[in-house]
Scaffold this active site. Sequence first.
Site, short mmCIF file in Angstrom:
data_model
loop_
_atom_site.label_atom_id
_atom_site.label_comp_id
_atom_site.label_asym_id
_atom_site.label_seq_id
_atom_site.Cartn_x
_atom_site.Cartn_y
_atom_site.Cartn_z
N HIS A 207 0.80 -1.23 0.00
CA HIS A 207 0.00 0.00 0.00
C HIS A 207 0.83 1.28 0.00
O HIS A 207 0.28 2.37 -0.04
CB HIS A 207 -0.90 0.03 1.25
CG HIS A 207 -0.15 0.31 2.51
ND1 HIS A 207 0.57 -0.64 3.18
CD2 HIS A 207 0.04 1.46 3.21
CE1 HIS A 207 1.15 -0.10 4.24
NE2 HIS A 207 0.86 1.18 4.29
C1 UD1 Z 1 -1.47 5.96 5.75
C2 UD1 Z 1 -0.08 6.44 6.16
C3 UD1 Z 1 0.93 5.32 5.98
C4 UD1 Z 1 0.49 4.07 6.72
C5 UD1 Z 1 -0.93 3.70 6.32
C6 UD1 Z 1 -1.42 2.55 7.16
C7 UD1 Z 1 0.48 8.81 5.80
C8 UD1 Z 1 1.17 9.76 4.92
N1 UD1 Z 1 0.36 7.55 5.33
O1 UD1 Z 1 -1.41 5.63 4.37
O2 UD1 Z 1 2.19 5.72 6.49
O3 UD1 Z 1 1.37 3.03 6.40
O4 UD1 Z 1 -1.81 4.81 6.53
O5 UD1 Z 1 -2.42 1.82 6.54
O6 UD1 Z 1 0.06 9.15 6.87
N2 UD1 Z 1 -9.00 5.18 2.43
C9 UD1 Z 1 -10.21 4.58 2.60
N3 UD1 Z 1 -10.65 4.34 3.87
C10 UD1 Z 1 -9.94 4.69 4.96
C11 UD1 Z 1 -8.71 5.33 4.78
C12 UD1 Z 1 -8.23 5.55 3.52
O7 UD1 Z 1 -10.89 4.25 1.63
O8 UD1 Z 1 -10.41 4.44 6.08
C13 UD1 Z 1 -8.47 5.41 1.06
C14 UD1 Z 1 -8.84 6.76 0.51
O9 UD1 Z 1 -9.05 6.60 -0.87
C15 UD1 Z 1 -7.58 7.58 0.73
C16 UD1 Z 1 -6.49 6.53 0.58
O10 UD1 Z 1 -7.04 5.34 1.10
O11 UD1 Z 1 -7.42 8.62 -0.19
C17 UD1 Z 1 -5.20 6.88 1.33
O12 UD1 Z 1 -5.47 7.10 2.72
P1 UD1 Z 1 -4.38 7.93 3.61
O13 UD1 Z 1 -4.77 7.89 5.02
O14 UD1 Z 1 -4.12 9.27 2.99
O15 UD1 Z 1 -3.05 7.14 3.40
P2 UD1 Z 1 -2.75 5.58 3.52
O16 UD1 Z 1 -2.34 5.09 2.17
O17 UD1 Z 1 -3.84 4.89 4.22
N1 UDP Z 2 -3.32 -5.59 9.22
C1 UDP Z 2 -4.62 -6.02 9.48
N2 UDP Z 2 -5.41 -6.40 8.41
C2 UDP Z 2 -4.95 -6.37 7.14
C3 UDP Z 2 -3.62 -5.95 6.88
C4 UDP Z 2 -2.83 -5.55 7.95
O1 UDP Z 2 -5.05 -6.07 10.63
O2 UDP Z 2 -5.71 -6.74 6.23
C5 UDP Z 2 -2.48 -5.14 10.35
C6 UDP Z 2 -1.17 -5.86 10.50
O3 UDP Z 2 -1.30 -6.97 11.35
C7 UDP Z 2 -0.27 -4.79 11.10
C8 UDP Z 2 -0.86 -3.49 10.62
O4 UDP Z 2 -2.15 -3.80 10.10
O5 UDP Z 2 -0.33 -4.80 12.52
C9 UDP Z 2 -0.02 -2.88 9.54
O6 UDP Z 2 -0.68 -1.78 9.01
P1 UDP Z 2 -0.37 -1.19 7.57
O7 UDP Z 2 0.32 -2.19 6.74
O8 UDP Z 2 -1.64 -0.61 7.07
O9 UDP Z 2 0.58 0.07 7.90
P2 UDP Z 2 2.14 0.24 8.18
O10 UDP Z 2 2.54 -0.67 9.26
O11 UDP Z 2 2.85 0.02 6.89
O12 UDP Z 2 2.24 1.68 8.56
#
Ligand code: UD1
Ligand code: UDP
Length: 370
Positions: A207
Amino acid sequence: MLPKITVTLGTRPEIIKMAPVIRELENRRADFFVLHTGQHYSYNMDGVFFEQLKLPQPRHNIQAGSGFHAEQTAKILVGAASIFQQEKPEIVLVEGDTNSVLACALAAAKLHIKVGHIEAGLRSYDRTMPEEINRILADHCSDYLFAPTEKAKTILLGEGIPKEKVFVTGNTIVDAVYQNRQLAEEQSRILAKLQLSPQKYFLVTLHRQENVDSPARFGSILTALEKVTAEFRMPLIYPIHPHSRKRLNELVLSGVEGLNLAVPKLTLIEPLDFLDFLQLESNARLVLTDSGGVQEETCILGVPCVTLRDNTERPETVEVGASIVAGTSPDKILEAARIMLNKKKGWQNPFGDGKAAQRIVDIITGGSDG
Ligand code: UD1
Ligand code: UDP
């Protein structure tokens, strides 16, 4: 008198990694409340974790939602500052490297409220990553820096942070894994639901912005997955983050040259709850990921990992032999998968003993109960 504490969180990994800290604060009857930034809001990225981990409802939710970095960070900054002014906490805790972390840390620091940064001192040395900017800035405006490892502490000291502010606690993800691994084993039905047998499938998560927002890199990784599934004849399960789902739909619509999206055996599923994910992860033969938390969890669980990035701020996983940083080229990913599948397991977990939350709460409360 115990200090009034605000636990801030906004995204899936922050909820999971803050859960042991919240549990510890509850056990000690500390004066605290949860502030949710609303960065993640879909049920399967947010609400499900509060339910499953039995967390108290946030007292405040800024509902920042999605948006450009500046927009999202600014909304959280303004919202958090206003809540801090109203609630007057003495300590604000942040965890990790998201936009929520930067905004909450900055809002608190500007109001002269002490900031505790959990998971301090991680560096990828790649400033094109939004997370690298967030973690550096959060570290440098924090008063308590909770480093997961000695390596992270050394990095912080090397950047001139006074040693009195740095505490090596371990990472709270170890606490979360230890507290939930057995439960996952007992309660999760995910293997049966997906008709999988232990050790007979690979798990993928992907992601990161730098991977999925680039059609070339995303396409290259998908090509790699095609090669991996062809060579090892294993199904690949990919619980797909909503951000990646959006980008994948765009890729399909635009049709990238040379990309075969009909990868046989690549099964896309919705994001999973924590127990299902832990169960799927623990029983996978191999995990391919660009997630920070998943790099740590595979290392803790003894599951081989191929890191789909050019660098990592978790080099401990590579040093103990739990992971290879493979980049995004199909041949390199395939080669890394071959190596990791042949590697002897049994490495040491470098991220702590599962008592990180206890140490953190001891430090911020001076070791006393409420
Ligand atoms: C964010 C964090 C990333 C982290 C990740 C965990 C930043 C810059 N990025 O990335 O470091 O690893 O969270 O998962 O803070 N969206 C949904 N539902 C939600 C949230 C997001 O549909 O509940 C979709 C939306 O289209 C949104 C996109 O995901 O535009 C990105 O969401 P965003 O929170 O900006 O960044 P992540 O890629 O989730
Ligand atoms: N995770 C989860 N369900 C999923 C994928 C990940 O519960 O379908 C959990 C995973 O066990 C870990 C955390 O989400 O604890 C990692 O989050 P993510 O990969 O979104 O973010 P990052 O760690 O890269 O910031």
